[in-house]
Design an enzyme around this catalytic site. Structure first.
Site, short mmCIF file in Angstrom:
data_model
loop_
_atom_site.label_atom_id
_atom_site.label_comp_id
_atom_site.label_asym_id
_atom_site.label_seq_id
_atom_site.Cartn_x
_atom_site.Cartn_y
_atom_site.Cartn_z
CE LYS A 71 -3.82 0.38 2.39
NZ LYS A 71 -4.62 0.44 3.65
O1 G3P Z 1 -6.53 2.26 5.42
C1 G3P Z 1 -7.62 3.05 5.16
C2 G3P Z 1 -8.76 2.85 6.09
O2 G3P Z 1 -8.52 1.77 6.90
C3 G3P Z 1 -9.06 4.04 6.92
O3 G3P Z 1 -10.13 3.77 7.73
O4 G3P Z 1 -11.61 4.06 9.66
O5 G3P Z 1 -9.30 5.02 9.73
O6 G3P Z 1 -11.03 6.04 8.27
P1 G3P Z 1 -10.54 4.77 8.90
#
Ligand code: G3P
Length: 225
Positions: free
Chosen positions: A86
């Site tokens: 990633k």
């Molecule tokens: O890696 C991207 C995703 O996991 C972000 O999620 O919940 O931190 O907005 P969040």
């Protein structure tokens, strides 16, 4: 449509892999940090927990393209199988993505917040782009709308790149991504249970059980055939 687990919690991964039709696991530095454990061992454990035939996505911690590529190769060698590095969208990330072409290492270009970021990622050779739905919704920027626009652009130009929507807080966001043709979502373990929850389903099952027992008692159909 592909479903992926967005966590590094090994117990949760094992449970979701057992009960839901998922194809892999995604992480990011925040998710990894939450486990407060040895990173190398955790990377190996992620592979073991998700299984040899599924995807593992681990995010780079480097900033320069050459360092990202070196990190991607080291993680690929360590984790094995279908591995994706990633990489946050940006000039160095795009350069790294182009350098990784032909290496056998997939790129998931992450921290995507606009369709134009996604377009550059796809043209550079990313396999997946990961737009952050809930974070966009939190600033009133229509997360699902961004996903839909990316799908439209990829379709218009026949780009071989999948939209892996990320950052979800509820089932409605997942549903709308499915409706607009999002190719994949990565969601946290708790949301998997919400995907299949409905109070009327629970009531239906309770009623089926009561009706059966009213005639056959505690015997199951296997006891009767
Ligand atoms: O890696 C991207 C995703 O996991 C972000 O999620 O919940 O931190 O907005 P969040």
């Amino acid at each position: 449509m592909e479903f992926i687990i967005d966590t590094a919690d090994l117990k949760a991964i094992r449970r979701i892999v057992e009960f839901f039709p998922v194809i892999g696991v995604t992480t990011n530095p925040t998710i990894i940090s939450k486990e407060k454990t040895d990173f190398k061992q955790l990377a190996l454990d992620l592979r073991e927990a998700v299984g040899p035939d599924k995807q593992v996505h681990i995010q780079t911690t480097s900033e320069k393209a050459e360092d990202i590529v070196a990190e991607a190769k080291a993680l690929y060698d360590l984790v094995g199988g279908e591995f994706y590095i990633k990489i946050p969208i940006g000039a160095e990330g795009l350069k790294a993505t182009m350098m990784l072409k032909g290496s056998g290492i997939g790129v998931t270009m992450t921290a995507i917040h606009t369709p134009q970021q996604a377009l550059q990622a796809a043209l550079a050779g990313a396999t997946y782009v990961a737009p952050y739905v809930n974070r966009l919704d939190n600033v009133c920027a229509d997360g699902v709308g961004v996903v839909a626009d990316i799908v439209t652009i990829f379709d218009a130009y026949g780009l071989d790149c999948k939209v892996l929507a990320a950052s979800f807080k509820n089932v409605q966001q997942v549903h709308e991504c499915a409706l607009c043709g999002g190719h994949a979502v990565t969601i946290n373990p708790d949301l998997y249970d919400q995907l299949v929850y409905h109070p009327l389903t629970d009531k239906a099952i309770v009623d089926f059980t009561a009706d059966w027992k009213s005639v056959y008692g505690d015997k199951g159909s296997l006891d009767l055939i």
